[in-house]
Design an enzyme around this catalytic site. Structure first.
Site, short mmCIF file in Angstrom:
data_model
loop_
_atom_site.label_atom_id
_atom_site.label_comp_id
_atom_site.label_asym_id
_atom_site.label_seq_id
_atom_site.Cartn_x
_atom_site.Cartn_y
_atom_site.Cartn_z
N GLU A 84 -60.69 -22.14 37.80
CA GLU A 84 -60.38 -23.37 37.07
C GLU A 84 -61.69 -23.95 36.53
OE1 GLU A 84 -58.96 -26.92 39.20
OE2 GLU A 84 -57.43 -27.08 37.64
N GLY A 99 -56.55 -33.11 43.87
CA GLY A 99 -57.99 -32.90 43.67
C GLY A 99 -58.30 -31.43 43.73
N SER A 100 -59.49 -31.13 44.21
CA SER A 100 -59.95 -29.74 44.18
C SER A 100 -59.33 -28.93 45.31
CB SER A 100 -61.48 -29.70 44.30
OG SER A 100 -61.86 -30.22 45.56
N ASN A 101 -59.31 -27.64 45.11
CA ASN A 101 -58.79 -26.71 46.09
C ASN A 101 -59.56 -26.79 47.41
OD1 ASN A 101 -57.99 -23.65 46.83
ND2 ASN A 101 -56.65 -24.54 45.28
N VAL A 121 -61.46 -29.27 48.73
CA VAL A 121 -61.24 -30.50 49.51
C VAL A 121 -59.80 -30.52 50.05
CG1 VAL A 121 -61.13 -33.02 49.40
CG2 VAL A 121 -63.01 -31.82 48.30
N GLY A 122 -58.84 -30.11 49.22
CA GLY A 122 -57.44 -30.13 49.64
C GLY A 122 -57.21 -29.25 50.87
N CYS A 147 -54.84 -30.83 35.07
CA CYS A 147 -54.46 -29.72 35.98
C CYS A 147 -53.59 -28.71 35.23
CB CYS A 147 -53.66 -30.24 37.17
SG CYS A 147 -54.46 -31.56 38.04
N GLU A 205 -51.89 -31.35 45.64
CA GLU A 205 -51.85 -30.81 44.28
C GLU A 205 -53.27 -30.41 43.93
OE1 GLU A 205 -49.39 -30.09 42.44
OE2 GLU A 205 -47.77 -31.20 43.42
N LYS A 207 -57.23 -44.47 48.17
CA LYS A 207 -58.66 -44.14 47.96
C LYS A 207 -58.76 -43.40 46.63
CE LYS A 207 -61.87 -41.67 48.15
NZ LYS A 207 -62.66 -41.41 46.90
P1 ADP Z 1 -62.46 -33.51 41.77
O1 ADP Z 1 -63.21 -32.24 41.55
O2 ADP Z 1 -61.24 -33.65 40.95
O3 ADP Z 1 -63.32 -34.72 41.81
P2 ADP Z 1 -62.26 -33.71 44.63
O4 ADP Z 1 -61.40 -32.86 45.48
O5 ADP Z 1 -63.73 -33.63 44.81
O6 ADP Z 1 -61.81 -33.32 43.17
O7 ADP Z 1 -61.84 -35.23 44.72
C1 ADP Z 1 -60.51 -35.67 44.72
C2 ADP Z 1 -60.39 -36.86 45.64
O8 ADP Z 1 -60.69 -36.44 46.97
C3 ADP Z 1 -61.36 -37.99 45.32
O9 ADP Z 1 -60.75 -39.24 45.56
C4 ADP Z 1 -62.46 -37.75 46.32
O10 ADP Z 1 -63.19 -38.92 46.62
C5 ADP Z 1 -61.69 -37.29 47.52
N1 ADP Z 1 -62.49 -36.54 48.48
C6 ADP Z 1 -63.63 -35.84 48.27
N2 ADP Z 1 -64.07 -35.30 49.41
C7 ADP Z 1 -63.20 -35.66 50.38
C8 ADP Z 1 -63.09 -35.40 51.78
N3 ADP Z 1 -63.99 -34.69 52.42
N4 ADP Z 1 -62.03 -35.94 52.44
C9 ADP Z 1 -61.09 -36.65 51.80
N5 ADP Z 1 -61.15 -36.93 50.49
C10 ADP Z 1 -62.18 -36.45 49.79
#
Ligand code: ADP
Length: 504
Positions: free
Chosen positions: A389, A233-235, A237-238, A291, A257, A180
């Site tokens: 960040e 991705g972001s802290n 969401v991670g 990053c 990460e 994804k």
């Molecule tokens: P960024 O700020 O780098 O876009 P995100 O954490 O928003 O970081 O996104 C990183 C990845 O996580 C993307 O592929 C995004 O679609 C996915 N993502 C965003 N929200 C969710 C979620 N609730 N569950 C799983 N994946 C998600």
């Protein structure tokens, strides 16, 4: 310019077939340097598509894990060659989609090829260990086996390298994958999947589902077929994803990460020109959207004024503009949202008493999402600009009295991804290596950048302790089976050493 009417509609890749989403909806993908240019329409996938992709990955697992690792490696090697052959085309698509310069876009594409090649080679390397046994007729060894179905959830800032460094080891070690990619970079993701499909992956081994993380993220993370999730991705969401995976109670392995707030320390004895070039490169290339980008510079007072003056001059000399032009140093930020977020941070820096000594929004660059290389002084180490960040071309420069103060301030954030020091003093450099909270450490080079075969990852809030890339990738993408094989069909000897053979 690609006209809206002619922009192509791209599809998901599930079970070896390119297919529309069951939602019937698509989303536009636009060029951040020229938002009027539509690069394509991509599937806005629904939960039913996730289900289909998971079913396909689950169905393909048995055949793929039982295939010889060498045969899996041959397919990855072929994919690396296809990516290399298509590097000009993919690099340009990446630049149009993400906004980094053409040189960076092509460089990242070639890096993805190198990553695929590395993991192709790893399939011929030994995995597991032979151990001595207290029973002389027991052949005791460990084997590394795949986890199963891996969900790879990736960000937009390295739209081909990060997917490659997750997908390649996952496949090399016998897992199947549901991929994804970020909403903002589905084109590069699709091109990578095309290369892997052309290389001969069996149907279902790799599946691509595009769309919004918010819409389908939960469905992916919570799916009963998922055995592991690798996320960058972001802290926020991670961490949320980690909690959901833990709640599932199915033993889902998670790798995260999640960014950095990476410092450089420049000491009085540094090669100042080198420190200057590397600090500017680390902070500003890819418009700071790495990053590992440098976002804080701690400069010893003896060289502080000279360093700041020269930084301002260098930052001002960087050319901001169309990333497809060979003369451009900085392209746009990836989206309007990202540009607005960076401009908000610039406002926060000023509100907190900082001085923006150069940078801000450019006047003459049309409607692209550009921000000029921006430098702040006068920021408190506890201020938001020095703690959070930003993910843009914004650098805070702070004076320090000595290396110890630099180290303490460098460590005074929640992140710990990369860090760099500029000094000619060996003891200071080794002290920094010992004491800095960072997973990637540079001495006399920029914080950004990582070689494709070297472990990558951070400490503290930056990562979930595992490392990506290189030899260490096997630790995440496999699990260990310990095998006691008694080839003499005998019980352990009665006079065995104390403790040997005791049940656990
Ligand atoms: P960024 O700020 O780098 O876009 P995100 O954490 O928003 O970081 O996104 C990183 C990845 O996580 C993307 O592929 C995004 O679609 C996915 N993502 C965003 N929200 C969710 C979620 N609730 N569950 C799983 N994946 C998600």
């Amino acid at each position: 310019m690609i006209a809206t009417a002619t922009a192509k509609t791209y599809q998901n890749y599930i079970g070896g077939e390119w297919a529309d989403s069951s939602s019937g909806a698509t989303g536009e993908n636009r060029n951040p340097a020229r938002p009027g240019e539509i690069l394509g329409h991509f599937q806005s996938s629904a939960i039913a598509d996730v289900d289909r992709a998971m079913d396909a990955a689950h169905g393909a697992l048995d055949g793929w894990r039982k295939m010889s690792p060498i045969a899996r490696g041959n397919i990855l090697y072929k994919a690396s060659q296809i990516v290399e052959r298509r590097a000009d085309e993919i690099g340009e698509a990446l630049t149009r989609e993400e906004g980094k310069t053409l040189k960076e876009g092509k460089g990242e594409t070639l890096r993805a090829s190198a990553i695929l090649r590395f993991f192709a080679g790893e399939t011929a390397q030994p995995v597991g260990d032979r151990l001595p046994s207290s029973n002389p007729t027991t052949f005791l060894y460990t084997e590394r086996v795949p986890l199963g179905v891996v969900a790879a959830i990736t960000p937009w800032n390295f739209p081909i390298a990060i997917p490659a460094w997750k997908i390649a080891p996952a496949l090399a070690y016998g897992n199947t994958v549901v991929f994804k990619p970020a909403e903002l970079t589905p084109l590069t993701a699709t091109l990578l999947v095309e290369c892997l499909a052309e290389a001969g992956l069996p149907p279902g081994v790799l599946n691509l589902v595009t769309g919004s993380g918010r819409a389908i993220g939960d469905a992916i993370v919570g799916h009963e077929a998922v055995n592991a999730i690798t996320f960058t991705g972001s802290n926020e969401v991670g961490k949320a994803l980690y909690r959901r995976a833990l709640d599932s109670e199915r033993g889902v392995k998670v790798q995260l990460e999640m960014g950095g707030k990476n410092p450089v320390i420049v000491l009085n004895d540094a090669d100042l020109d080198l420190a200057l070039t590397q600090t500017i490169n680390g902070a500003m290339m890819s418009s700071g959207q790495k990053c590992t980008a440098t976002s804080r510079a701690f400069v010893q007072r003896g060289v502080y004024d000279e360093f700041v003056d020269k930084l301002i001059a260098r930052a001002g000399s960087l050319r901001v503009g169309d990333p497809l032009a060979a003369t451009t140093d900085l392209g746009p930020l990836v989206s309007a949202g990202q540009r607005d977020s960076v401009m908000d941070y610039i406002g926060i820096g000023r509100a907190e008493g900082g001085e923006m000594v150069t940078g801000g929004a450019p006047e003459e660059l049309g409607d692209g999402y550009f921000v000029k290389p921006t430098i702040f002084t006068g920021i408190a180490p506890t201020g938001r600009l020095a703690q959070e960040e930003i993910f843009g071309p914004v650098l805070a420069v702070l004076p320090i009295d000595d290396p110890a103060e630099g180290l303490a301030l460098a460590n005074s954030v929640k992140y710990g991804l990369s860090a760099s020091i500029f000094t000619r003093d060996i003891a200071t450099a080794f002290g920094f290596i010992r004491d800095i909270d960072a997973g990637i450490i540079h001495v006399n080079s920029e914080t950004a950048g990582a070689e494709p075969h070297a472990p990558f990852g951070g400490m503290k809030a930056s990562s979930s302790f595992s490392r990506e890339q290189g030899k260490t990738a096997v630790d995440f993408f496999t699990q260990v089976k310990t095998v006691y094989f008694d080839w003499a069909y005998k019980a352990p000897l009665a006079d065995k050493e104390e403790g040997a053979g005791a049940p656990a």
